[in-house]
Design an enzyme around this catalytic site. Sequence first.
Site, PDB file in Angstrom:
ATOM      1  N   CYS A   1      -5.401  -9.674   7.165  1.00  0.00           N
ATOM      2  CA  CYS A   1      -4.259 -10.178   7.941  1.00  0.00           C
ATOM      3  C   CYS A   1      -4.733 -10.688   9.310  1.00  0.00           C
ATOM      4  O   CYS A   1      -5.363  -9.954  10.067  1.00  0.00           O
ATOM      5  CB  CYS A   1      -3.218  -9.086   8.118  1.00  0.00           C
ATOM      6  SG  CYS A   1      -1.801  -9.641   9.079  1.00  0.00           S
ATOM      7  N   ASP A  33       6.993  10.344   8.784  1.00  0.00           N
ATOM      8  CA  ASP A  33       6.728  10.192   7.361  1.00  0.00           C
ATOM      9  C   ASP A  33       7.821  10.871   6.511  1.00  0.00           C
ATOM     10  O   ASP A  33       8.524  10.206   5.767  1.00  0.00           O
ATOM     11  CB  ASP A  33       5.333  10.745   7.019  1.00  0.00           C
ATOM     12  CG  ASP A  33       4.928  10.388   5.613  1.00  0.00           C
ATOM     13  OD1 ASP A  33       5.447   9.387   5.091  1.00  0.00           O
ATOM     14  OD2 ASP A  33       4.096  11.116   5.030  1.00  0.00           O
ATOM     15  N   CYS A  60      -4.855  -8.901  -2.624  1.00  0.00           N
ATOM     16  CA  CYS A  60      -4.383  -7.641  -3.229  1.00  0.00           C
ATOM     17  C   CYS A  60      -5.010  -7.429  -4.611  1.00  0.00           C
ATOM     18  O   CYS A  60      -4.780  -8.229  -5.522  1.00  0.00           O
ATOM     19  CB  CYS A  60      -2.861  -7.676  -3.344  1.00  0.00           C
ATOM     20  SG  CYS A  60      -2.195  -6.220  -4.153  1.00  0.00           S
TER      21      CYS A  60
HETATM   22  S1  SF4 Z   1       0.288 -12.868   8.468  1.00  0.00           S
HETATM   23 FE1  SF4 Z   1      -0.529 -10.994   7.496  1.00  0.00          FE
HETATM   24  S2  SF4 Z   1       1.275 -10.043   6.502  1.00  0.00           S
HETATM   25 FE2  SF4 Z   1       1.834 -12.175   6.995  1.00  0.00          FE
HETATM   26  S3  SF4 Z   1       1.355 -13.316   5.091  1.00  0.00           S
HETATM   27 FE3  SF4 Z   1      -0.478 -13.491   6.433  1.00  0.00          FE
HETATM   28  S4  SF4 Z   1      -1.778 -11.750   5.777  1.00  0.00           S
HETATM   29 FE4  SF4 Z   1       0.277 -11.356   4.968  1.00  0.00          FE
HETATM   30  S1  SF4 Z   2      -3.716  -4.862  -0.913  1.00  0.00           S
HETATM   31 FE1  SF4 Z   2      -1.978  -3.720  -0.052  1.00  0.00          FE
HETATM   32  S2  SF4 Z   2      -0.311  -3.937  -1.603  1.00  0.00           S
HETATM   33 FE2  SF4 Z   2      -2.250  -4.559  -2.567  1.00  0.00          FE
HETATM   34  S3  SF4 Z   2      -3.005  -2.727  -3.616  1.00  0.00           S
HETATM   35 FE3  SF4 Z   2      -3.932  -2.743  -1.559  1.00  0.00          FE
HETATM   36  S4  SF4 Z   2      -2.516  -1.542  -0.262  1.00  0.00           S
HETATM   37 FE4  SF4 Z   2      -1.394  -2.063  -2.152  1.00  0.00          FE
END
Ligand code: SF4
Ligand code: SF4
Length: 265
Positions: A210, A96, A160
């Site tokens: 994701c 980090d 998001c």
């Molecule tokens: S695979 Fe995951 S990181 Fe890539 S566009 Fe889709 S949700 Fe976003």
């Molecule tokens: S979804 Fe990911 S980029 Fe969007 S506010 Fe949450 S942590 Fe930040």
Amino acid sequence: MTMLKQILNQAGVREFGVCPMPPEDALLDCRAKSRLPENARSVIVCLFPYYSPGLEGNISRYAMVEDYHKVAREILTPACESLRQAYAAEFSWFADNSPIPEVSAAVQAGLGVQGRNGLLITPDYGTYVFLGEIITDHLFDYSAPAQGSCLGCGRCEAACPGGALCGGAVDISRCVSDISQRKGELTPSETELVRAGGLLWGCDRCQLVCPHNREVKQTHIQAFQKNIVASVAYGQIRPLCKTRAFGFRGPRVLERNYHILYGVD
Ligand code: SF4
Ligand code: SF4
């Protein structure tokens, strides 16, 4: 490479990759830079997976487990000591607080690919990983790039709450995770974004949706399997600041967020 693998496995690092030093992307300016070995030639990027199934609560998943800075220190300090003895070379670790751009170095070291949410996507653990680096003046063989790719599905961008994701870039000023960590009084629009995120600390939305995070492996690191606190009550904030990654910001930040989300102590 076999001796390197043996030493790292013994210390508790199962997945790692090596990229050149300096890596492709420019080094970051930070105080830790002074600890870089002179004539450093290799970066060993180490994965610290932290996922356990069933973690649902009111803070980001990475903060539900023991502070990874401490866990990385406990694993990488003895690892560097063993590596010094084995290779008669300099080895320094970072996590980090690192001059290495960690995600791009991990990609270069073959550990995964970068997603449109800006995070490292690994084959086994998805995005639920912390990163650490060991930098050395010893020249190791560099790793081959990882297979696979971000699917480009856009689910992270759609989910998001801050509208912070666009074309693979993260606008930190709109990222709820970053906003939830800011000190002092938040502006009305920042307060609204913390409410929209719904967590006392951080934001996991772009990870939860994701597809790469479906059916990921559980962490093998014992320190991340025990003492998990998924939901934090007001009275737990101060004691937990001693053992969680949010402790560095102090309790007032979480106490403020608690009032924003729940209104009462
Ligand atoms: S695979 Fe995951 S990181 Fe890539 S566009 Fe889709 S949700 Fe976003
Ligand atoms: S979804 Fe990911 S980029 Fe969007 S506010 Fe949450 S942590 Fe930040």
